[in-house]
Design an enzyme around this catalytic site. Structure first.
Site, short mmCIF file in Angstrom:
data_model
loop_
_atom_site.label_atom_id
_atom_site.label_comp_id
_atom_site.label_asym_id
_atom_site.label_seq_id
_atom_site.Cartn_x
_atom_site.Cartn_y
_atom_site.Cartn_z
CB CYS A 103 28.35 35.79 -35.99
SG CYS A 103 29.91 36.42 -36.25
CB THR A 104 31.79 34.14 -33.06
OG1 THR A 104 31.60 35.41 -32.51
CG2 THR A 104 32.89 34.53 -34.12
#
Length: 323
Positions: A103-104
């Site tokens: 993800c981030t």
């Protein structure tokens, strides 16, 4: 083997719990693997959705790891600018064989200087932000991307798919074994064509059991090695077993195309020389593994499955042809 997962306040739970579950299961299938969590101060971490986690170590006492995993979440907005986090990640990466973000978490890798010019991915709502942060990146939005020994998964659940794929780095087929144990079907994205019929799948599973007793083992080949071998005087035959509808996305020059479902009927098109080196290819390496097993059953002895399939080939920036 040691796998370190770094956590921080407001980390997204599934970003790290998914890979943690996959990697922890490796010890249950006979692999010598330990998985542990690390936070900056070693104190309890409250995650994005309220889960509280007691990390195993702090930055100060964490042991070196073979694999390093960086999840994302709302807390990454702070951590991607946290000098202590970035310094720790850089130091841990220096000793790691594999570095992965979910993800981030890609933003932390980016600001730690671990992402170079090339393809990258992250959570779909943060793609534009990552592109602006690092213009030299080619932010694709694909479910998984790779730069050398750095692997990236897109949003949240994609971390499970990446973790299963990384299991095959330990031993081919291990990811599928773990997926079966945890009753998880890896996501196949951008692949509308049928993967493999149930009849073909059952047949290949039987072949796999039979071939375990064979002195001739199946192997894998990465994209870089295949690219080199294709320049040789006697290059391997590339057998692309994807569906016709997938070819406009790009295929390897000179590849023979026989969809997996048609392989039993069209095997007569294959070389008569059973010593001929053949590399099977599909989108991600799953269908082509079945094809490789089938060719071994036909008596071909030098069979390789292209690691990560056309996804890996194109992620390495290698050339493709189009109809």
């Amino acid at each position: 083997m040691k796998i370190m997962i770094v956590i921080f306040p407001e980390v997204e739970e599934l970003d790290f719990v998914g890979p943690y579950e996959v990697f922890s299961f490796l010890s249950k299938v006979g692999e010598d693997v330990s998985v542990y969590t690390v936070s900056q101060d070693g104190k309890a971490v409250r995650c994005a959705n309220g889960l509280k986690v007691e990390p195993d170590y702090s930055f100060a006492d964490a042991p070196q790891a073979h694999w390093l995993v960086i999840p994302g979440g709302q807390g990454r907005h702070r951590e991607m600018h946290n000098p202590a986090m970035l310094d720790f990640v850089r130091q841990a990466a220096n000793h790691a064989e594999i570095i992965a973000s979910v993800c981030t978490g890609a933003f932390i890798l980016a600001n730690a200087g671990l992402l170079q010019k090339g393809r990258a991915t992250t959570y779909h709502l943060a793609l534009e932000e990552l592109q602006k942060l690092k213009p030299e990146l080619d932010v694709t939005g694909n479910r998984m991307e790779r730069q050398g020994n750095v692997y990236m998964a897109a949003g949240v659940s994609a971390g499970i798919d990446l973790a299963l794929q990384l299991c095959d780095k330990i031993k081919p087929g291990l990811g599928r074994q773990v997926a079966e144990k945890i009753e998880y079907a890896p996501v196949q994205v951008q692949s509308p064509a049928p993967q493999v019929s149930s009849v073909m799948g059952q047949m290949c599973l039987g072949l796999e059991h039979f071939l375990q007793q064979s002195p001739h083992k199946l192997g894998t080949m990465d994209s870089g090695e295949l690219s080199k071998r294709l320049q040789a005087k006697e290059p391997p035959l590339v057998l692309d077993v994807r569906e016709k509808e997938e070819l406009p996305g790009g295929y390897i020059k000179g590849a023979m195309h026989i969809p997996l479902r048609s392989l039993p009927q069209e095997a007569k098109r294959l070389p008569g020389d059973r010593e001929r080196e053949i590399v099977t290819v599909c989108r991600s390496g799953a269908r082509s593994a079945y094809a490789a097993l089938y060719l071994r059953a036909l008596g071909y002895r030098n069979i390789y499955n292209l690691e990560y399939g056309m996804l890996g080939w194109q992620q390495e920036g290698l050339p493709v042809e189009r109809p």
